[in-house]
Write a protein that holds these residues in place. Structure first.
Motif, PDB file in Angstrom:
ATOM      1  N   PHE A 103      22.370  35.532  50.165  1.00 14.08           N
ATOM      2  CA  PHE A 103      20.940  35.339  49.883  1.00 14.08           C
ATOM      3  C   PHE A 103      20.457  36.356  48.841  1.00 14.08           C
ATOM      4  O   PHE A 103      19.769  36.003  47.887  1.00 14.08           O
ATOM      5  CB  PHE A 103      20.132  35.479  51.179  1.00 14.08           C
ATOM      6  CG  PHE A 103      18.656  35.342  50.971  1.00 14.08           C
ATOM      7  CD1 PHE A 103      18.086  34.092  50.738  1.00 14.08           C
ATOM      8  CD2 PHE A 103      17.830  36.452  50.981  1.00 14.08           C
ATOM      9  CE1 PHE A 103      16.732  33.959  50.534  1.00 14.08           C
ATOM     10  CE2 PHE A 103      16.472  36.334  50.776  1.00 14.08           C
ATOM     11  CZ  PHE A 103      15.913  35.085  50.560  1.00 14.08           C
ATOM     12  N   GLY A 104      20.858  37.634  49.018  1.00 16.21           N
ATOM     13  CA  GLY A 104      20.471  38.669  48.049  1.00 16.21           C
ATOM     14  C   GLY A 104      21.013  38.376  46.665  1.00 16.21           C
ATOM     15  O   GLY A 104      20.320  38.554  45.660  1.00 16.21           O
ATOM     16  N   TYR A 105      22.238  37.896  46.603  1.00 13.75           N
ATOM     17  CA  TYR A 105      22.830  37.553  45.313  1.00 13.75           C
ATOM     18  C   TYR A 105      22.066  36.402  44.666  1.00 13.75           C
ATOM     19  O   TYR A 105      21.767  36.418  43.469  1.00 13.75           O
ATOM     20  CB  TYR A 105      24.304  37.175  45.516  1.00 13.75           C
ATOM     21  CG  TYR A 105      24.989  36.765  44.242  1.00 13.75           C
ATOM     22  CD1 TYR A 105      25.360  37.707  43.293  1.00 13.75           C
ATOM     23  CD2 TYR A 105      25.282  35.422  43.992  1.00 13.75           C
ATOM     24  CE1 TYR A 105      25.996  37.324  42.129  1.00 13.75           C
ATOM     25  CE2 TYR A 105      25.910  35.033  42.828  1.00 13.75           C
ATOM     26  CZ  TYR A 105      26.270  35.994  41.897  1.00 13.75           C
ATOM     27  OH  TYR A 105      26.887  35.622  40.747  1.00 13.75           O
ATOM     28  N   GLY A 106      21.719  35.423  45.466  1.00 17.20           N
ATOM     29  CA  GLY A 106      20.960  34.286  44.935  1.00 17.20           C
ATOM     30  C   GLY A 106      19.591  34.709  44.439  1.00 17.20           C
ATOM     31  O   GLY A 106      19.122  34.252  43.386  1.00 17.20           O
ATOM     32  N   VAL A 107      18.935  35.615  45.177  1.00 17.34           N
ATOM     33  CA  VAL A 107      17.620  36.103  44.751  1.00 17.34           C
ATOM     34  C   VAL A 107      17.746  36.865  43.440  1.00 17.34           C
ATOM     35  O   VAL A 107      16.946  36.683  42.510  1.00 17.34           O
ATOM     36  CB  VAL A 107      16.988  36.974  45.861  1.00 17.34           C
ATOM     37  CG1 VAL A 107      15.773  37.726  45.349  1.00 17.34           C
ATOM     38  CG2 VAL A 107      16.610  36.112  47.059  1.00 17.34           C
ATOM     39  N   ARG A 108      18.747  37.736  43.340  1.00 16.43           N
ATOM     40  CA  ARG A 108      18.935  38.484  42.079  1.00 16.43           C
ATOM     41  C   ARG A 108      19.210  37.553  40.916  1.00 16.43           C
ATOM     42  O   ARG A 108      18.718  37.749  39.816  1.00 16.43           O
ATOM     43  CB  ARG A 108      20.096  39.468  42.230  1.00 16.43           C
ATOM     44  CG  ARG A 108      19.670  40.776  42.864  1.00 16.43           C
ATOM     45  CD  ARG A 108      20.807  41.742  42.888  1.00 16.43           C
ATOM     46  NE  ARG A 108      21.776  41.152  43.824  1.00 16.43           N
ATOM     47  CZ  ARG A 108      23.033  41.483  43.923  1.00 16.43           C
ATOM     48  NH1 ARG A 108      23.514  42.401  43.142  1.00 16.43           N
ATOM     49  NH2 ARG A 108      23.824  40.904  44.773  1.00 16.43           N
ATOM     50  N   LYS A 109      20.024  36.545  41.154  1.00 13.36           N
ATOM     51  CA  LYS A 109      20.311  35.597  40.076  1.00 13.36           C
ATOM     52  C   LYS A 109      19.044  34.857  39.661  1.00 13.36           C
ATOM     53  O   LYS A 109      18.796  34.648  38.470  1.00 13.36           O
ATOM     54  CB  LYS A 109      21.377  34.584  40.515  1.00 13.36           C
ATOM     55  CG  LYS A 109      22.771  35.076  40.391  1.00 13.36           C
ATOM     56  CD  LYS A 109      23.093  35.307  38.950  1.00 13.36           C
ATOM     57  CE  LYS A 109      24.527  35.023  38.659  1.00 13.36           C
ATOM     58  NZ  LYS A 109      24.879  35.299  37.294  1.00 13.36           N
ATOM     59  N   ALA A 110      18.268  34.467  40.665  1.00 13.66           N
ATOM     60  CA  ALA A 110      17.042  33.726  40.360  1.00 13.66           C
ATOM     61  C   ALA A 110      16.059  34.613  39.595  1.00 13.66           C
ATOM     62  O   ALA A 110      15.444  34.178  38.620  1.00 13.66           O
ATOM     63  CB  ALA A 110      16.405  33.219  41.641  1.00 13.66           C
ATOM     64  N   LEU A 111      15.888  35.840  40.011  1.00  5.56           N
ATOM     65  CA  LEU A 111      14.991  36.759  39.308  1.00  5.56           C
ATOM     66  C   LEU A 111      15.550  37.128  37.947  1.00  5.56           C
ATOM     67  O   LEU A 111      14.804  37.320  36.991  1.00  5.56           O
ATOM     68  CB  LEU A 111      14.768  38.024  40.144  1.00  5.56           C
ATOM     69  CG  LEU A 111      13.953  37.839  41.430  1.00  5.56           C
ATOM     70  CD1 LEU A 111      13.867  39.154  42.174  1.00  5.56           C
ATOM     71  CD2 LEU A 111      12.566  37.317  41.111  1.00  5.56           C
TER      72      LEU A 111
END
Length: 143
Positions: A103-111
């Motif tokens: 989830f954290g990786y996905g959030v960083r990618k999205a941001l």
């Protein structure tokens, strides 16, 4: 002296020599037996304490081996407990931690995509003899 008397004297002398020889042999044999008896007694006197020491050493070694065996079984029990604890921790926290990390990786990618949407100017570098020179220094070098 007649022939019979001479023969009797010779036989008597022969028997006297034989008995003397046997007496000397028996005296020597008695001395050898006495020395052997003394030697066996000395060996026995020295061997008994050595055997007692060896027996004590064997008992001590057995005690130490019993202790080592107890320690080894304790270590085996601790190892199996640690393995069970590791399996429990992995099954309890492993799945949720992987989900949180994903989830954290996905959030960083999205941001990261929203900030990187503006095209970045690629910095150009020149390689000179195995070194990288920044663009500002390149301009100074050219002229």
């Amino acid at each position: 002296m007649s022939g019979g008397e001479v023969a009797g004297i010779l036989v008597a002398v022969f028997w006297a020599i034989l008995v003397s020889f046997l007496a000397v042999v028996l005296v020597r044999l008695a001395q050898v037996l006495k020395a052997t008896t003394k030697l066996v007694a000395d060996v026995t006197d020295q061997a008994v304490p050595l055997l007692a020491d060896a027996s004590t050493t064997v008992r001590s070694a057995r005690t130490q081996l019993d202790r080592v065996d107890a320690i080894a079984s304790d270590v085996q029990e601790v190892t199996s407990n640690a393995s069970a604890l590791s399996s429990t921790v992995a099954s309890t926290f492993g799945g949720p931690l992987v989900k949180v990390a994903a989830f954290g990786y996905g959030v960083r990618k999205a941001l990261g995509k929203t900030t990187e949407e503006a095209p970045r100017k690629a910095s150009r570098r020149t390689v000179i003899v195995g070194r990288t020179v920044p663009a500002a220094r390149r301009r100074k070098q050219k002229g």
